[in-house]
Design a protein around this motif. Sequence first.
Motif, PDB file in Angstrom:
ATOM      1  N   UNK A  98      28.016  41.978  42.241  1.00  0.00           N
ATOM      2  CA  UNK A  98      28.400  41.165  43.400  1.00  0.00           C
ATOM      3  C   UNK A  98      29.910  41.036  43.523  1.00  0.00           C
ATOM      4  N   UNK A  99      30.625  41.035  42.397  1.00  0.00           N
ATOM      5  CA  UNK A  99      32.086  41.034  42.459  1.00  0.00           C
ATOM      6  C   UNK A  99      32.599  42.329  43.096  1.00  0.00           C
ATOM      7  N   UNK A 100      32.025  43.445  42.706  1.00  0.00           N
ATOM      8  CA  UNK A 100      32.465  44.731  43.258  1.00  0.00           C
ATOM      9  C   UNK A 100      32.095  44.841  44.731  1.00  0.00           C
ATOM     10  N   UNK A 101      30.910  44.387  45.079  1.00  0.00           N
ATOM     11  CA  UNK A 101      30.509  44.421  46.482  1.00  0.00           C
ATOM     12  C   UNK A 101      31.422  43.541  47.327  1.00  0.00           C
ATOM     13  N   UNK A 102      31.792  42.377  46.792  1.00  0.00           N
ATOM     14  CA  UNK A 102      32.691  41.488  47.527  1.00  0.00           C
ATOM     15  C   UNK A 102      34.069  42.130  47.687  1.00  0.00           C
ATOM     16  N   UNK A 103      34.572  42.785  46.598  1.00  0.00           N
ATOM     17  CA  UNK A 103      35.873  43.456  46.689  1.00  0.00           C
ATOM     18  C   UNK A 103      35.836  44.559  47.737  1.00  0.00           C
ATOM     19  N   UNK A 104      34.783  45.369  47.724  1.00  0.00           N
ATOM     20  CA  UNK A 104      34.660  46.451  48.701  1.00  0.00           C
ATOM     21  C   UNK A 104      34.558  45.892  50.115  1.00  0.00           C
ATOM     22  N   UNK A 105      33.806  44.815  50.268  1.00  0.00           N
ATOM     23  CA  UNK A 105      33.663  44.207  51.591  1.00  0.00           C
ATOM     24  C   UNK A 105      35.012  43.720  52.114  1.00  0.00           C
ATOM     25  N   UNK A 106      35.803  43.082  51.242  1.00  0.00           N
ATOM     26  CA  UNK A 106      37.103  42.585  51.680  1.00  0.00           C
ATOM     27  C   UNK A 106      38.047  43.744  52.026  1.00  0.00           C
ATOM     28  N   UNK A 107      37.961  44.849  51.257  1.00  0.00           N
ATOM     29  CA  UNK A 107      38.790  46.008  51.582  1.00  0.00           C
ATOM     30  C   UNK A 107      38.430  46.565  52.950  1.00  0.00           C
ATOM     31  N   UNK A 108      37.144  46.686  53.215  1.00  0.00           N
ATOM     32  CA  UNK A 108      36.715  47.210  54.513  1.00  0.00           C
ATOM     33  C   UNK A 108      37.132  46.283  55.640  1.00  0.00           C
ATOM     34  N   UNK A 109      36.988  44.987  55.408  1.00  0.00           N
ATOM     35  CA  UNK A 109      37.396  44.040  56.455  1.00  0.00           C
ATOM     36  C   UNK A 109      38.908  44.105  56.677  1.00  0.00           C
ATOM     37  N   UNK A 110      39.713  44.252  55.577  1.00  0.00           N
ATOM     38  CA  UNK A 110      41.170  44.353  55.725  1.00  0.00           C
ATOM     39  C   UNK A 110      41.558  45.610  56.470  1.00  0.00           C
ATOM     40  N   UNK A 111      40.906  46.740  56.146  1.00  0.00           N
ATOM     41  CA  UNK A 111      41.203  48.000  56.849  1.00  0.00           C
ATOM     42  C   UNK A 111      40.872  47.880  58.321  1.00  0.00           C
ATOM     43  N   UNK A 112      39.725  47.242  58.598  1.00  0.00           N
ATOM     44  CA  UNK A 112      39.340  47.087  59.998  1.00  0.00           C
ATOM     45  C   UNK A 112      40.338  46.209  60.742  1.00  0.00           C
ATOM     46  N   UNK A 113      40.825  45.174  60.089  1.00  0.00           N
ATOM     47  CA  UNK A 113      41.793  44.295  60.745  1.00  0.00           C
ATOM     48  C   UNK A 113      43.120  45.027  61.006  1.00  0.00           C
ATOM     49  N   UNK A 114      43.539  45.898  60.052  1.00  0.00           N
ATOM     50  CA  UNK A 114      44.763  46.662  60.267  1.00  0.00           C
ATOM     51  C   UNK A 114      44.610  47.641  61.421  1.00  0.00           C
ATOM     52  N   UNK A 115      43.437  48.263  61.515  1.00  0.00           N
ATOM     53  CA  UNK A 115      43.207  49.195  62.628  1.00  0.00           C
ATOM     54  C   UNK A 115      43.240  48.457  63.957  1.00  0.00           C
ATOM     55  N   UNK A 116      42.678  47.302  63.981  1.00  0.00           N
ATOM     56  CA  UNK A 116      42.698  46.521  65.215  1.00  0.00           C
ATOM     57  C   UNK A 116      44.121  46.143  65.592  1.00  0.00           C
ATOM     58  N   UNK A 117      44.934  45.774  64.590  1.00  0.00           N
ATOM     59  CA  UNK A 117      46.322  45.406  64.859  1.00  0.00           C
ATOM     60  C   UNK A 117      47.112  46.598  65.408  1.00  0.00           C
ATOM     61  N   UNK A 118      46.913  47.782  64.812  1.00  0.00           N
ATOM     62  CA  UNK A 118      47.608  48.984  65.285  1.00  0.00           C
ATOM     63  C   UNK A 118      47.207  49.335  66.705  1.00  0.00           C
ATOM     64  N   UNK A 119      45.910  49.201  66.952  1.00  0.00           N
ATOM     65  CA  UNK A 119      45.432  49.510  68.302  1.00  0.00           C
ATOM     66  C   UNK A 119      46.014  48.545  69.311  1.00  0.00           C
ATOM     67  N   UNK A 120      46.092  47.287  68.939  1.00  0.00           N
ATOM     68  CA  UNK A 120      46.665  46.307  69.867  1.00  0.00           C
ATOM     69  C   UNK A 120      48.138  46.632  70.144  1.00  0.00           C
ATOM     70  N   UNK A 121      48.912  47.050  69.098  1.00  0.00           N
ATOM     71  CA  UNK A 121      50.329  47.421  69.282  1.00  0.00           C
ATOM     72  C   UNK A 121      50.453  48.623  70.200  1.00  0.00           C
ATOM     73  N   UNK A 122      49.565  49.608  69.963  1.00  0.00           N
ATOM     74  CA  UNK A 122      49.601  50.810  70.807  1.00  0.00           C
ATOM     75  C   UNK A 122      49.322  50.470  72.261  1.00  0.00           C
ATOM     76  N   UNK A 123      48.357  49.590  72.440  1.00  0.00           N
ATOM     77  CA  UNK A 123      48.041  49.214  73.817  1.00  0.00           C
ATOM     78  C   UNK A 123      49.199  48.469  74.471  1.00  0.00           C
ATOM     79  N   UNK A 124      49.842  47.591  73.656  1.00  0.00           N
ATOM     80  CA  UNK A 124      50.997  46.882  74.201  1.00  0.00           C
ATOM     81  C   UNK A 124      52.096  47.881  74.601  1.00  0.00           C
ATOM     82  N   UNK A 125      52.406  48.879  73.713  1.00  0.00           N
ATOM     83  CA  UNK A 125      53.445  49.884  74.016  1.00  0.00           C
ATOM     84  C   UNK A 125      53.069  50.686  75.247  1.00  0.00           C
ATOM     85  N   UNK A 126      51.806  51.066  75.309  1.00  0.00           N
ATOM     86  CA  UNK A 126      51.357  51.858  76.460  1.00  0.00           C
ATOM     87  C   UNK A 126      51.515  51.066  77.751  1.00  0.00           C
TER      88      UNK A 126
END
Length: 794
Positions: A709-737
Amino acid sequence: MTTRDELFPGTDATSTAHREFDWSSTSLGPVESWPDALVTAIRTLFPSEVGQLVWWGEDLVQLFNHAYTPMAGDLFPEAVGQRAADCWRVGWDQLGPLAHDALRGTAVHRTEQRLLLDRFGYLEETFFTFSYSPILGSGDTVNGVLVATTDVTQQVLAERRMSVLHQLGSISVASRDIDDVCRASLDLLAGNEADVPFASIHLRTTHDAELGEIRPVASTSATLPGRPHTATTVDRDVIDRVSASGVGETVDTTAVVLPLHASSGRPVGVLVAGISALRRFDEPYRVFLDLVAGRISTALTDAYSYAAERRRARQLEELDAAKTRFFENVSHEFRTPLTLLLGPLGDVVDDQENPLPPHRVRSLQTARRAALRLQRLVDTLLDVARGDADGFVVSLEPTDLVSLTADCASMFRDATARAGVELHLALDGVTHRFAEMDRTMWTHVVMNLVSNAVKFTTAGSVTVSLRDDEDTVTLTVTDTGPGVPDADRAKIFDRFYQVAAVAGRSREGSGVGLSLVRDLVAALHGTIDVSAGPDGTGSTFTVRLPRTVASAPPASDATTHEVAEALGAGYIGEADTWRPLDGVRTDPTPDQRQVVLVEDNADMRDYLVGLLREQNWHVTMFADVDSAMAHARAHPPDVVVSDIMLPGRSGLSLVDEARSDGRLVRVPIVLLSARAGSESVVEGLRLGADDYVTKPFQPAELVARIRVHLELARLREQLLGSAQREVSSLRTALDSRSVLSQAVGLLMVTQRMSPEAAFDHIATMSQAANVKARVIAEQLVREFVEELGSDPVG
């Protein structure tokens, strides 16, 4: 001279029949020749609304009014002008003597006189209330009889039948089996052969309407005129059909077959009830027999229920005996391995010549305490089983109550000292310290009450007092714990009952301790009760026992001490598991996983802490839900490991609260419980727990599950962090566009450029200025807005 038209002027059928009748064909002669006494009598009775008739002359020729006509039945109109003996030839053996008494000048009165009459083509049982009065003619001679009568047949039948129903309803099923109830019912019907000339009851061989065969249970019969029929001649097919369908049937107007119910299901049998040959089978008669079947059904329902209760009682007795044998066998089987556990453990722990390392000694002491607790639990269950089966055998002997009570209570001094609770003994109120007492029972009572008080007192004190008077000894154990809620006070001594949501040192326990105390006190012919403190907190348990002063002091105090020590070992082993937390908190290192552990049992808590810290995990310990949740909110851990049975709120409450908190909603929670079974697992997982581990467990399994459960939680947080970074990049790109699009649009309008030319223009400016195209676009948009603001449209 009176004519027929004048004497019978009415338009009703009775007056018409009398007016049209040829009276000259009788001994009375023509109406015009009738004597004044007869004319006067007729003029008196015809207007009357009471049924009346006149019998006149030697032949007793009959005349009657319209109110009497229904009583004549099918004999009307031939009854008009008939000789009374001819009209009432059936029943004249009773009526004739009464008429002749009236002719001799004697008035006659009868109430509810039973008569067998033939008024409707069959011999009929009737009841009349009437009076016969002589009619005087010339010279004070009696020339006729005036009869005033009332048909009370239905009233008498209703009362008679109601009496039968009342008697059927009063059948007691006490000490009766089902067949006895049937026989008693038929015995009552046998006394009412006029309504039920014969009867029989047929029941299924079992209560199961699908499987049981119909069998005759009991019958009764009576020989009545015109009815040779008996219950045994009713076709078996009819009985089977009614018992299957539940719909009654009439058999050749001689009997009715009615279903008998003992529950809301299919019939359990039938009642075959004979129909009287002396009564028409009309609706009141049918309703009466339906009610008879209903009353018998009610008695059978009670009988079946009584039989079921007796079966259940026998089964419970057998189960109780089996339970006692089981507990005795298990207790004996447990005691052998417990002896082999406690003996070697004691030898190793107490071995001064070959001492073990301290951490090994602590582990063995923990195992020894657990074995002592198990021994007490086994002994308690065995005592309860024996008490249920045979009662307790009281063995009275001279006992020093003060010393024994002090020894029992003092064994908890170490536990109360560690817990910061004061233990007070007030034993000076005893004037005669030596009494006849069962030492073992008294020790169990004292130690159980003191153990219970220490368990639920987290601060304050526990006071044990003893006092006596001429014939009573009173023991009180008072604590400053949370107390027993009013709603639970009446149930606190019930078997296996535990007060929910009461804070204490532990929720562990079998729920039989106080019930055992109650049974022991009852065996000693005493009483026990519990009361709350003045402010509603704290509890005082009071035991009152009849006291018999010992004729001599105990032979030795050593026996008293040995009893207390032997029986108290298990209690002390349990009390040792209520050690408070040390309160030490350390900060985790950056590479350590943080574990919050919630466990109220100190031995189990120490064991789990050692197990988890071996994995280089940082463990923070708590004994209750509230403290653990407060820490988790302030310092969200990587995983929570919690027992379910905790003082105060349970581990399930922790799961529910954590899943409602945004800071803890994704923290894995692993539940521990001694409760096995799918229901407990489902309840924990339904509330949002990630895993459920049942005690006893393998240490490696528990560690492996937590690690997963510790490993699953770590993996889940990594996936959520990656998803949040992708969303942030996409929002910046949209703002620039968006900014580039605005700049291109402005150039297309102001410079009349094509989209491609406008974008190339921005790119050229970006390269020349060595800045990003987005910065050039923002500058163009800003300059356009500023120019527009300084030169507003007029």
